[in-house]
Design a protein around this motif. Sequence first.
Motif, PDB file in Angstrom:
ATOM      1  N   ASP A 127      -3.122 -15.008  -2.013  1.00 11.18           N
ATOM      2  CA  ASP A 127      -3.354 -14.928  -0.726  1.00 11.18           C
ATOM      3  C   ASP A 127      -3.467 -13.178  -0.525  1.00 11.18           C
ATOM      4  O   ASP A 127      -2.561 -12.608  -1.157  1.00 11.18           O
ATOM      5  CB  ASP A 127      -1.949 -15.343   0.086  1.00 11.18           C
ATOM      6  N   SER A 128      -4.588 -12.693   0.198  1.00  6.78           N
ATOM      7  CA  SER A 128      -4.884 -11.459   0.152  1.00  6.78           C
ATOM      8  C   SER A 128      -4.028 -10.659   1.480  1.00  6.78           C
ATOM      9  O   SER A 128      -4.455  -9.405   1.566  1.00  6.78           O
ATOM     10  CB  SER A 128      -6.283 -11.007   0.059  1.00  6.78           C
ATOM     11  N   ARG A 129      -3.408 -11.372   2.038  1.00  2.00           N
ATOM     12  CA  ARG A 129      -2.544 -10.676   3.346  1.00  2.00           C
ATOM     13  C   ARG A 129      -1.990  -9.577   2.898  1.00  2.00           C
ATOM     14  O   ARG A 129      -1.888  -8.549   3.714  1.00  2.00           O
ATOM     15  CB  ARG A 129      -1.842 -11.651   4.132  1.00  2.00           C
ATOM     16  N   TRP A 130      -1.520  -9.384   1.858  1.00  2.00           N
ATOM     17  CA  TRP A 130      -0.571  -8.261   1.402  1.00  2.00           C
ATOM     18  C   TRP A 130      -1.304  -7.047   1.421  1.00  2.00           C
ATOM     19  O   TRP A 130      -0.818  -5.892   1.453  1.00  2.00           O
ATOM     20  CB  TRP A 130       0.229  -8.550   0.023  1.00  2.00           C
ATOM     21  N   GLU A 133      -1.695  -5.759   4.809  1.00  2.16           N
ATOM     22  CA  GLU A 133      -0.591  -5.119   5.414  1.00  2.16           C
ATOM     23  C   GLU A 133      -0.262  -3.857   4.575  1.00  2.16           C
ATOM     24  O   GLU A 133       0.837  -3.369   4.748  1.00  2.16           O
ATOM     25  CB  GLU A 133       0.724  -6.153   4.847  1.00  2.16           C
ATOM     26  N   LYS A 135       0.232  -3.185   1.335  1.00  6.52           N
ATOM     27  CA  LYS A 135       1.148  -3.221   0.205  1.00  6.52           C
ATOM     28  C   LYS A 135       0.310  -3.040  -1.111  1.00  6.52           C
ATOM     29  O   LYS A 135      -0.883  -3.532  -1.069  1.00  6.52           O
ATOM     30  CB  LYS A 135       1.968  -4.600   0.264  1.00  6.52           C
ATOM     31  N   GLU A 137       1.339  -4.406  -4.308  1.00  2.35           N
ATOM     32  CA  GLU A 137       1.598  -5.627  -5.165  1.00  2.35           C
ATOM     33  C   GLU A 137       1.742  -6.834  -4.295  1.00  2.35           C
ATOM     34  O   GLU A 137       2.393  -7.163  -3.323  1.00  2.35           O
ATOM     35  CB  GLU A 137       3.187  -5.124  -5.885  1.00  2.35           C
ATOM     36  N   CYS A 138       1.360  -7.847  -4.936  1.00  7.84           N
ATOM     37  CA  CYS A 138       1.422  -9.190  -4.362  1.00  7.84           C
ATOM     38  C   CYS A 138       2.972  -9.874  -4.657  1.00  7.84           C
ATOM     39  O   CYS A 138       3.599  -9.550  -5.380  1.00  7.84           O
ATOM     40  CB  CYS A 138       0.622 -10.389  -5.268  1.00  7.84           C
ATOM     41  N   PRO A 139       3.399 -10.246  -3.344  1.00 10.63           N
ATOM     42  CA  PRO A 139       4.796 -10.482  -3.337  1.00 10.63           C
ATOM     43  C   PRO A 139       5.181 -11.609  -4.175  1.00 10.63           C
ATOM     44  O   PRO A 139       6.581 -11.812  -4.386  1.00 10.63           O
ATOM     45  CB  PRO A 139       5.132 -11.145  -1.869  1.00 10.63           C
ATOM     46  N   SER A 140       4.287 -12.475  -4.606  1.00 10.90           N
ATOM     47  CA  SER A 140       4.629 -13.604  -5.579  1.00 10.90           C
ATOM     48  C   SER A 140       3.645 -13.735  -6.694  1.00 10.90           C
ATOM     49  O   SER A 140       2.354 -13.271  -6.554  1.00 10.90           O
ATOM     50  CB  SER A 140       4.713 -14.973  -4.519  1.00 10.90           C
ATOM     51  N   THR A 170      -8.236  -5.454  -7.146  1.00 12.71           N
ATOM     52  CA  THR A 170      -6.865  -5.904  -7.757  1.00 12.71           C
ATOM     53  C   THR A 170      -7.017  -6.099  -9.386  1.00 12.71           C
ATOM     54  O   THR A 170      -8.053  -6.293 -10.071  1.00 12.71           O
ATOM     55  CB  THR A 170      -6.830  -7.443  -7.270  1.00 12.71           C
TER      56      THR A 170
END
Length: 667
Positions: A127-130, A133, A135, A137-140, A170
């Motif tokens: 999911d590229s929403r981060w 936003e 950020k 780093e991917c939160p998961s 990425t």
Amino acid sequence: MYQKLTRTLAPRIGFYFAVMLAFAGVTALLGQHQAAVAELVVVAALFLGYLASGLRRQREAAQYLKELLSSMDQATRDSTLNCPLPLVMFQPDTDEVVWSNDRFLRITGDQEGLFDTKLSDLAPHFDSRWLLEGKNECPSEVELNGRRYQVFGDMAHPAAGKDGALLATTYWLDVTELANTRDLHKSSRPVLALLLLDNYEDAIKGQDENIRSAMLSQIVQRLTQWTQDAHGAFLRLDRDRYLFLFEEQYLAGFKAEKFSLLDSVREVVNPAGIPATVSIGIGVDGDSFEELYRFANLSVEMALSRGGDQAVVKNRFSFEFYGGRSKEAERRTKVKSRVMASAMGELVADASCLIVMGHSAPDMDAAGAAVGVCAIARMKGIPHYIVRDNLSTPADALYNRVSKMPQYADVFLDSQEAMLRADSRSLLVVVDTNRPEQVQNQELLASCNKVAVIDHHRRAATYIEGAALNFHEPYASSASELVAELIGYLMEPTDLLPGEAEAMMAGLMLDTKNFTMRTGGRTFEAAAMLRRAGGDTSEIRKLFQTDLNDTVAKYGIIQTAKLYRQDIAIAAADKPVGRVTAAQAADELLNIAGISTSFVLYPDEGRVILSARSIGSANVQVIVEALGGGGNAGAAGAQIPGRTVEEVRRELIAVLDSYFDRSAEPS
């Protein structure tokens, strides 16, 4: 760009040329014309030399910048092409892949390139929403072809004033081995459970030895069968207490089947028809076995304080509850009351003053219990006060009656005055609630060093911790009953004032609905003691009288009631009503044939108030807890902010469906 940079770095010497020209002019004015001409020639030569030198420096700077930028572009291209990590560039708004290096091609299994491909097709869990936003780093972690990756990246935005698509870059770091090791460590962490046969004495009392042995054998067989699949350590600590140590990976399975041991043990019934019940306390996420055992002990205490026959899981942050739908039976001993009375007497005697408060908007049970605690302090000669703020409450009639007694003329204080009276030796007694967020004044609770809690409601996930005395009996009918038991050990009934006895009797009558609900043998013993002390039931009945408008409003609420699941009445009023009126309407609905559970909802200053009652098998405390409320199995309530009555009604129906659907599941 080159010229701008050169101009920026060029020395500012125009001022000096202007000064030299000024000197030449002064020389000419003084009549030294030849010297002035010579000076002008020198200045002109220097200026021409300066211009030539500046042009040469500009050409050299331009050449240097050109070579530097060219080498940087080449380094950027080389680092991108030869990046040691899998790299992919894509457009976040369309999810289309723009470019990727060979390493990313290899982890996707595609050797022909990924152009005209969407990244979501390659990595469905990404999911590229981060990135959008901001950020990096991917939160998961992202799973791709059986491997797990930690994804880092950045977003390139088009220049200001220019149109262009967003471009995200990425980098995918393979953390499969690290993640698997972490998950293995987490799944193998120890979990400690304590299993307690909470009605052991009731189930085997008066039974023959062979029946006792058979029942215990059946219970142990069910305990062993339930624990064996977890491959843990299971041992007996006492005749009714067991310890179970297992790995955390099996806890999710126990939760998923909602701790089927509760239903399994309940199938063991003695000849008198009393089923065996077990309470399970589980400690998880502790730093040591000592902390796990402490968590498990707290969980068992929580399960017992909520009526037993349930499982409670405690981690370092919160509690989780499973089961607890059955009605609690009276399981109390006078030994505990006697011990609590002795401790209470010592606390009161050592205090500089005693302050009593109940829950917000106290009812007659909270008021009666508060008056009873003040009676203990009065007999010991300790200054005593009751917190009463200038707000309308269901206990106003009782408080007004008590305040007319000479002994209670100066007893009532508001919260701020109580905080001023309190000192380091003051004793704060909280009655009829055990939750810190429900007390009349949380600042007063936090400011007092010594706190005693007297309550009969089933304990919730939040409760007053660190109390010097915690007299908590969920099997009691009311807080007034508990205070009456303490008084029975600390003073003679004749030492009670008739007004004090009537205040506690009013609390008893309120919570037992005139001795028709939640009554046990101890309830009538407390009532008999209060009657001997001068409590007049005819005078108490006047406290429960309502005026004509409230009576009309009560029956107006009843008229809005609708049946749900045949025996549940839900009444939703569209305008505010009095709390006492709503509670009486909920009680009145239970007088209608066929109705065993009732709910009354009404709006009140940006929130919805809910009153719940039950005389059947439904445990309204468990139902109301899902809406943020509390209480006990037969009577509960909630205050839901930010909702309309219709929204709360729909939420209530969803909770009822979940509650009864789980109850109907086969064990």
